[in-house]
Design a protein around this motif. Structure first.
Motif, PDB file in Angstrom:
ATOM      1  N   ASP A  57     -95.483 -52.938  -2.148  1.00 35.58           N
ATOM      2  CA  ASP A  57     -95.926 -54.157  -1.461  1.00 35.58           C
ATOM      3  C   ASP A  57     -96.784 -53.910  -0.228  1.00 35.58           C
ATOM      4  O   ASP A  57     -96.990 -54.835   0.569  1.00 35.58           O
ATOM      5  CB  ASP A  57     -94.706 -54.994  -1.067  1.00 35.58           C
ATOM      6  N   GLY A  58     -97.267 -52.693  -0.017  1.00 33.48           N
ATOM      7  CA  GLY A  58     -98.137 -52.419   1.115  1.00 33.48           C
ATOM      8  C   GLY A  58     -97.370 -52.132   2.392  1.00 33.48           C
ATOM      9  O   GLY A  58     -96.137 -52.217   2.447  1.00 33.48           O
TER      10      GLY A  58
ATOM     11  N   GLY B 209    -114.338 -42.844   3.840  1.00 31.48           N
ATOM     12  CA  GLY B 209    -115.182 -44.014   3.613  1.00 31.48           C
ATOM     13  C   GLY B 209    -115.179 -44.451   2.157  1.00 31.48           C
ATOM     14  O   GLY B 209    -115.063 -45.651   1.850  1.00 31.48           O
ATOM     15  N   ALA B 210    -115.298 -43.480   1.239  1.00 32.74           N
ATOM     16  CA  ALA B 210    -115.326 -43.807  -0.184  1.00 32.74           C
ATOM     17  C   ALA B 210    -113.999 -44.396  -0.636  1.00 32.74           C
ATOM     18  O   ALA B 210    -113.955 -45.394  -1.372  1.00 32.74           O
ATOM     19  CB  ALA B 210    -115.661 -42.558  -0.994  1.00 32.74           C
ATOM     20  N   VAL B 211    -112.915 -43.794  -0.193  1.00 32.04           N
ATOM     21  CA  VAL B 211    -111.584 -44.260  -0.598  1.00 32.04           C
ATOM     22  C   VAL B 211    -111.322 -45.666  -0.059  1.00 32.04           C
ATOM     23  O   VAL B 211    -110.817 -46.545  -0.784  1.00 32.04           O
ATOM     24  CB  VAL B 211    -110.505 -43.275  -0.104  1.00 32.04           C
ATOM     25  N   ARG B 212    -111.673 -45.900   1.185  1.00 33.98           N
ATOM     26  CA  ARG B 212    -111.443 -47.234   1.753  1.00 33.98           C
ATOM     27  C   ARG B 212    -112.261 -48.288   1.020  1.00 33.98           C
ATOM     28  O   ARG B 212    -111.782 -49.409   0.787  1.00 33.98           O
ATOM     29  CB  ARG B 212    -111.769 -47.224   3.249  1.00 33.98           C
ATOM     30  N   ARG B 213    -113.489 -47.950   0.640  1.00 35.02           N
ATOM     31  CA  ARG B 213    -114.300 -48.902  -0.112  1.00 35.02           C
ATOM     32  C   ARG B 213    -113.655 -49.209  -1.461  1.00 35.02           C
ATOM     33  O   ARG B 213    -113.559 -50.375  -1.879  1.00 35.02           O
ATOM     34  CB  ARG B 213    -115.709 -48.350  -0.321  1.00 35.02           C
ATOM     35  N   GLU B 214    -113.215 -48.159  -2.160  1.00 37.87           N
ATOM     36  CA  GLU B 214    -112.614 -48.358  -3.479  1.00 37.87           C
ATOM     37  C   GLU B 214    -111.331 -49.181  -3.397  1.00 37.87           C
ATOM     38  O   GLU B 214    -111.109 -50.072  -4.224  1.00 37.87           O
ATOM     39  CB  GLU B 214    -112.324 -47.003  -4.123  1.00 37.87           C
TER      40      GLU B 214
ATOM     41  N   GLU C 298    -101.941 -46.762  -2.241  1.00 40.26           N
ATOM     42  CA  GLU C 298    -103.080 -47.469  -1.656  1.00 40.26           C
ATOM     43  C   GLU C 298    -102.984 -47.582  -0.138  1.00 40.26           C
ATOM     44  O   GLU C 298    -104.001 -47.586   0.559  1.00 40.26           O
ATOM     45  CB  GLU C 298    -103.212 -48.862  -2.265  1.00 40.26           C
ATOM     46  N   TRP C 299    -101.789 -47.678   0.380  1.00 41.09           N
ATOM     47  CA  TRP C 299    -101.598 -47.818   1.828  1.00 41.09           C
ATOM     48  C   TRP C 299    -102.137 -46.625   2.597  1.00 41.09           C
ATOM     49  O   TRP C 299    -102.424 -46.735   3.797  1.00 41.09           O
ATOM     50  CB  TRP C 299    -100.112 -48.014   2.142  1.00 41.09           C
ATOM     51  N   LEU C 300    -102.290 -45.472   1.933  1.00 42.77           N
ATOM     52  CA  LEU C 300    -102.814 -44.284   2.609  1.00 42.77           C
ATOM     53  C   LEU C 300    -104.206 -44.551   3.169  1.00 42.77           C
ATOM     54  O   LEU C 300    -104.572 -44.021   4.222  1.00 42.77           O
ATOM     55  CB  LEU C 300    -102.842 -43.102   1.644  1.00 42.77           C
TER      56      LEU C 300
END
Length: 226
Positions: free
Chosen positions: A34-35, A151-156, A103-105
């Motif tokens: 749940d984030g 940057g790439a991971v945050r965008r995805e 995803e929270w990473l």
């Protein structure tokens, strides 16, 4: 004394055994489901079926818990390879894979320096692979790779969350906004963008990540060899 160095209290088997590792694993399960909003010392204690006050012997603040969570995930990020390029490539791919699983990473990496043992071991492996290269090249090179990956991971991850929030995947988005772009490009005001959309490569997320990473590593190679 930082959490990494502070000894744990002696475990009390009743009513439930406890350790920092159990606390962190419970927090990661909550965050995966749940984030980060689902993570608090109270909620972690409830998941472990213990009182919240028991956790304070192991972890003083939520910030410490988040640091421990990141470092636990870094146990999955162990770059390997026979030379510096393979190791940096492995580092980038491993961070991306970990962020897709947790995803929270993406919300936590790139902030203040992480000093946990697993994170330090990952950094040590990278720097050891670049032994012999001038530190004036090594430091910005590693920083550049980390910045690219973050940057790439945050965008995805942002795109993933947007798809879930709107219920629109990439194809549905194109169907919805495609006619607007056709009309806009027909005005002739954006010829470069129009050419890119019509004639440029349309790469998926994996291809985009690998291509950008190769561009970056090629640039580092030129500086290492220069």
């Amino acid at each position: 004394m930082l959490v990494w160095e502070r000894p744990e209290p002696q475990d009390r088997p009743v009513p439930a055994p406890l350790s920092r590792e159990r606390i962190v694993r419970a927090a990661i399960r909550l965050a995966d489901a749940d984030g980060l909003d689902a993570v608090s010392l109270r909620k972690v204690a409830a998941a472990l079926d213990v009182g919240p006050m028991r956790l304070y012997g192991y972890i003083a603040t939520k910030e410490e818990l988040l640091d421990l969570m990141v470092d636990a995930v870094y146990s999955e990020i162990q770059p390997v390879g026979d030379d510096w390029r393979e190791v940096l490539h492995s580092l980038a791919q491993s961070i991306r894979q970990a962020a897709h699983q947790h995803e929270w990473l993406a919300d936590l990496i790139g902030g203040r320096p992480q000093l946990g043992p697993n994170t330090l071991a990952s950094g040590e492996a990278v720097l050891a692979a670049m032994a012999g290269v001038d530190l004036d090249v090594v430091v910005p090179a590693v920083d550049a790779v980390n910045a690219y990956v973050i940057g790439a991971v945050r965008r995805e991850i942002t795109e993933r969350r947007a798809e879930r929030a709107t219920g629109m995947d990439k194809t549905q988005w194109q169907v919805t906004y495609g006619p607007y772009l056709v009309r806009t490009f027909a005005t002739g005001k954006f010829p470069a963008l129009s050419r890119m959309v019509h004639d440029g490569p349309h790469l998926d997320a994996d291809q985009t990540f690998r291509t950008g990473l190769d561009f970056l590593l090629d640039g580092i190679k030129a500086r290492v060899s220069g």
